[in-house]
Design a protein around this motif. Structure first.
Motif, mmCIF file in Angstrom:
data_model
loop_
_atom_site.group_PDB
_atom_site.id
_atom_site.type_symbol
_atom_site.label_atom_id
_atom_site.label_comp_id
_atom_site.label_asym_id
_atom_site.label_seq_id
_atom_site.Cartn_x
_atom_site.Cartn_y
_atom_site.Cartn_z
ATOM 1 N N GLU A 298 0.819 -1.213 0.000
ATOM 2 C CA GLU A 298 0.000 0.000 0.000
ATOM 3 C C GLU A 298 0.856 1.269 0.000
ATOM 4 O OE1 GLU A 298 -2.087 -3.099 2.680
ATOM 5 O OE2 GLU A 298 -0.056 -2.421 2.228
ATOM 6 N N ALA A 299 1.938 1.264 0.786
ATOM 7 C CA ALA A 299 2.744 2.480 0.918
ATOM 8 C C ALA A 299 3.676 2.697 -0.266
ATOM 9 C CB ALA A 299 3.562 2.427 2.209
ATOM 10 N N SER A 300 4.155 1.622 -0.874
ATOM 11 C CA SER A 300 5.210 1.757 -1.885
ATOM 12 C C SER A 300 4.723 1.717 -3.328
ATOM 13 C CB SER A 300 6.251 0.653 -1.687
ATOM 14 O OG SER A 300 5.666 -0.631 -1.863
ATOM 15 N N LEU A 301 3.597 1.067 -3.589
ATOM 16 C CA LEU A 301 3.161 0.869 -4.976
ATOM 17 C C LEU A 301 2.950 2.186 -5.728
ATOM 18 C CD1 LEU A 301 2.357 -1.056 -7.255
ATOM 19 C CD2 LEU A 301 0.027 -1.102 -6.285
ATOM 20 N N PRO A 302 2.314 3.198 -5.142
ATOM 21 C CA PRO A 302 2.151 4.444 -5.911
ATOM 22 C C PRO A 302 3.480 5.031 -6.377
ATOM 23 C CG PRO A 302 0.654 4.433 -4.035
ATOM 24 C CD PRO A 302 1.578 3.260 -3.856
ATOM 25 N N GLY A 303 4.532 4.942 -5.565
ATOM 26 C CA GLY A 303 5.828 5.459 -5.972
ATOM 27 C C GLY A 303 6.440 4.659 -7.104
ATOM 28 N N ALA A 304 6.282 3.333 -7.037
ATOM 29 C CA ALA A 304 6.784 2.489 -8.123
ATOM 30 C C ALA A 304 6.092 2.849 -9.431
ATOM 31 C CB ALA A 304 6.566 1.019 -7.777
ATOM 32 N N ALA B 93 4.646 5.654 -10.178
ATOM 33 C CA ALA B 93 5.052 7.001 -10.595
ATOM 34 C C ALA B 93 6.367 6.956 -11.377
ATOM 35 C CB ALA B 93 5.189 7.911 -9.383
ATOM 36 N N SER B 94 7.280 6.072 -10.990
ATOM 37 C CA SER B 94 8.548 5.985 -11.713
ATOM 38 C C SER B 94 8.334 5.430 -13.127
ATOM 39 C CB SER B 94 9.559 5.126 -10.944
ATOM 40 O OG SER B 94 9.328 3.738 -11.075
ATOM 41 N N ILE B 95 7.324 4.591 -13.310
ATOM 42 C CA ILE B 95 6.998 4.116 -14.658
ATOM 43 C C ILE B 95 6.533 5.290 -15.515
ATOM 44 C CG2 ILE B 95 5.482 2.612 -16.014
ATOM 45 C CD1 ILE B 95 5.388 0.738 -13.586
ATOM 46 N N GLY B 96 5.839 6.230 -14.906
ATOM 47 C CA GLY B 96 5.366 7.401 -15.639
ATOM 48 C C GLY B 96 6.488 8.244 -16.212
ATOM 49 N N ALA B 97 7.704 8.095 -15.663
ATOM 50 C CA ALA B 97 8.859 8.842 -16.173
ATOM 51 C C ALA B 97 9.759 7.977 -17.044
ATOM 52 C CB ALA B 97 9.664 9.397 -14.996
ATOM 53 N N CYS B 98 9.213 6.863 -17.572
ATOM 54 C CA CYS B 98 10.044 5.892 -18.300
ATOM 55 C C CYS B 98 10.449 6.368 -19.676
ATOM 56 C CB CYS B 98 9.320 4.550 -18.406
ATOM 57 S SG CYS B 98 7.940 4.533 -19.580
ATOM 58 N N GLY B 99 9.799 7.418 -20.213
ATOM 59 C CA GLY B 99 10.158 7.944 -21.510
ATOM 60 C C GLY B 99 9.233 7.562 -22.646
ATOM 61 N N LEU B 100 8.289 6.654 -22.396
ATOM 62 C CA LEU B 100 7.323 6.270 -23.421
ATOM 63 C C LEU B 100 5.993 6.966 -23.162
ATOM 64 C CD1 LEU B 100 7.774 2.410 -23.954
ATOM 65 C CD2 LEU B 100 8.976 4.303 -25.068
ATOM 66 N N PRO B 101 5.195 7.212 -24.201
ATOM 67 C CA PRO B 101 3.851 7.754 -23.990
ATOM 68 C C PRO B 101 3.018 6.788 -23.142
ATOM 69 C CG PRO B 101 4.474 7.872 -26.309
ATOM 70 C CD PRO B 101 5.514 7.031 -25.639
ATOM 71 N N ASP C 8 8.086 -2.257 -4.336
ATOM 72 C CA ASP C 8 8.840 -1.375 -3.440
ATOM 73 C C ASP C 8 10.129 -0.867 -4.082
ATOM 74 O OD1 ASP C 8 9.970 -3.880 -3.471
ATOM 75 O OD2 ASP C 8 10.083 -4.110 -1.296
ATOM 76 N N ASP C 9 10.248 -1.011 -5.397
ATOM 77 C CA ASP C 9 11.415 -0.508 -6.123
ATOM 78 C C ASP C 9 10.992 0.600 -7.082
ATOM 79 O OD1 ASP C 9 13.038 -2.339 -4.808
ATOM 80 O OD2 ASP C 9 12.862 -3.848 -6.379
ATOM 81 N N SER C 10 11.933 1.084 -7.897
ATOM 82 C CA SER C 10 11.613 2.141 -8.868
ATOM 83 C C SER C 10 12.598 2.081 -10.025
ATOM 84 C CB SER C 10 11.650 3.528 -8.213
ATOM 85 O OG SER C 10 12.948 3.832 -7.725
ATOM 86 N N TRP C 11 12.246 2.763 -11.105
ATOM 87 C CA TRP C 11 13.129 2.917 -12.259
ATOM 88 C C TRP C 11 13.729 4.312 -12.267
ATOM 89 C CZ3 TRP C 11 9.287 1.068 -16.614
ATOM 90 C CH2 TRP C 11 9.189 -0.332 -16.590
ATOM 91 N N GLU C 12 14.957 4.422 -12.750
ATOM 92 C CA GLU C 12 15.497 5.745 -13.024
ATOM 93 C C GLU C 12 14.759 6.347 -14.216
ATOM 94 O OE1 GLU C 12 20.062 5.645 -11.335
ATOM 95 O OE2 GLU C 12 19.746 5.362 -13.502
ATOM 96 N N PRO C 13 14.727 7.689 -14.307
ATOM 97 C CA PRO C 13 14.039 8.326 -15.441
ATOM 98 C C PRO C 13 14.569 7.832 -16.785
ATOM 99 C CG PRO C 13 14.559 9.946 -13.751
ATOM 100 C CD PRO C 13 15.227 8.684 -13.330
ATOM 101 N N ASP C 14 13.647 7.750 -17.752
ATOM 102 C CA ASP C 14 13.953 7.338 -19.128
ATOM 103 C C ASP C 14 14.402 5.880 -19.230
ATOM 104 O OD1 ASP C 14 13.281 9.786 -20.376
ATOM 105 O OD2 ASP C 14 15.203 10.625 -19.788
ATOM 106 N N TYR C 15 13.992 5.085 -18.275
ATOM 107 C CA TYR C 15 14.388 3.666 -18.234
ATOM 108 C C TYR C 15 14.069 2.960 -19.547
ATOM 109 C CZ TYR C 15 14.663 -1.057 -16.133
ATOM 110 O OH TYR C 15 14.972 -2.368 -15.822
ATOM 111 N N LEU C 16 12.845 3.104 -20.030
ATOM 112 C CA LEU C 16 12.477 2.412 -21.269
ATOM 113 C C LEU C 16 12.993 3.138 -22.511
ATOM 114 C CD1 LEU C 16 8.872 1.113 -20.496
ATOM 115 C CD2 LEU C 16 11.036 -0.143 -20.444
ATOM 116 N N THR C 17 13.265 4.439 -22.413
ATOM 117 C CA THR C 17 13.907 5.150 -23.524
ATOM 118 C C THR C 17 15.221 4.461 -23.885
ATOM 119 O OG1 THR C 17 12.957 7.273 -22.871
ATOM 120 C CG2 THR C 17 14.918 7.340 -24.262
#
Length: 279
Positions: A16-22, A24-32, A92-101
């Motif tokens: 519950e606490a970590s999923l929204p952050g994970a 959110a990091s997908i949202g910065a992956c670089g793809l539409p 409970d993890d995240s991607w750095e920005p532009d991960y999928l780019t």
């Protein structure tokens, strides 16, 4: 509706606490957003829809299984995934920005690509793996570093996960073996977030993972579906990953300082190796 380009597989257990952050990091992956499908597989009986803004690019396998393990949860998500490519992210993890780019074009050319693993312990990066320069991940890196590495791969290359601990390492190792033992590394990292609640911090971690490595090794040597068709040399390299990991785990159980986490031990060990190399 057109199939998404990438499906991101997320197993969720008490997230519950970590999923929204994970997410959110997908949202910065670089793809539409329309190119990315997020597949959340609950493993605690909770329906996670309420935590997320549900849209056409979310998928939720039926809730029901409880504490089946990360491997079975990932398998349920894979069964729902519709993307041409598959990526992985723990809740409970995240991607750095532009991960999928960075990673998707490599996967499109080579079938699979990996991000580096950045180990974040209590908010501070303590390790980035594999160490040193280079743009290729090798099977041997998995045994040398003891780390999890997370692929972006063509859907046709995806296989089921096992039920043992370190099933994500097994999945990555068998994938690497199937593509010839190496795969390109992207510039963006998978951020592995650790805390005192992490599995590697538990008192019995070393003993539990030793048993899992024995199981992985026995299945690999017996010929598991994930390594069907490998040459004898590649199968031997694959098996050696888990022998190396077992030796590393034994060293951790024997030599780690009191209270030292596994990845802090690895960071210290790799730093000592680098210093000897400069001597």
């Amino acid at each position: 509706m057109a199939r998404p380009t990438v499906s991101v597989i997320i197993p969720a257990f008490r997230a519950e606490a970590s999923l929204p952050g994970a997410v959110a990091s997908i949202g910065a992956c670089g793809l539409p957003p329309e190119d990315v499908e997020i597949v959340v597989a609950s493993d605690d009986g909770q329906d996670y829809r309420a935590l997320l803004t549900v849209g056409p690019r979310y998928a939720f396998p039926p809730v029901g299984a409880v504490q089946s393990g990360a491997g079975p949860a990932r398998n349920r998500a894979l069964a729902e995934a519709r993307g041409h490519y598959i990526a992985f992210l723990d809740a409970d993890d995240s991607w750095e920005p532009d991960y999928l780019t960075y990673l998707l074009p490599l996967a499109q050319r080579h079938g699979a690509a990996f991000g580096r693993t950045a180990v974040i312990e209590d908010g501070t990066e303590i390790l980035r793996l594999p160490p040193g320069p280079g743009d290729v991940l090798r099977l041997e890196d998995l045994g040398r570093t003891g780390a999890s590495f997370h692929p972006v791969l063509a859907r046709r290359l995806a296989r089921a996960f096992t039920t043992h601990l370190s099933q994500d390492v097994r999945h990555a190792a068998e994938l690497l073996a199937r593509v010839g033992g190496t795969a390109p590394l992207g510039r963006a990292a998978y951020r592995l977030h650790l805390s005192g609640r992490s599995t590697t911090a538990s008192d019995d971690f070393s003993a539990r993972v030793a048993r899992a490595y024995d199981s992985h090794l026995a299945e690999i040597e017996a010929g598991s579906p994930g390594n069907a068709g490998l040459t004898p040399r590649l199968r031997a390299r694959l098996a050696e990953v888990f022998r190396d990991k077992a030796r590393l785990n034994a060293a951790y159980g024997r030599d780690a300082s009191p209270g030292q986490s596994f990845y802090a031990f690895i960071a210290e060990r790799l730093a000592a190796e680098a210093e000897r190399g400069r001597g």
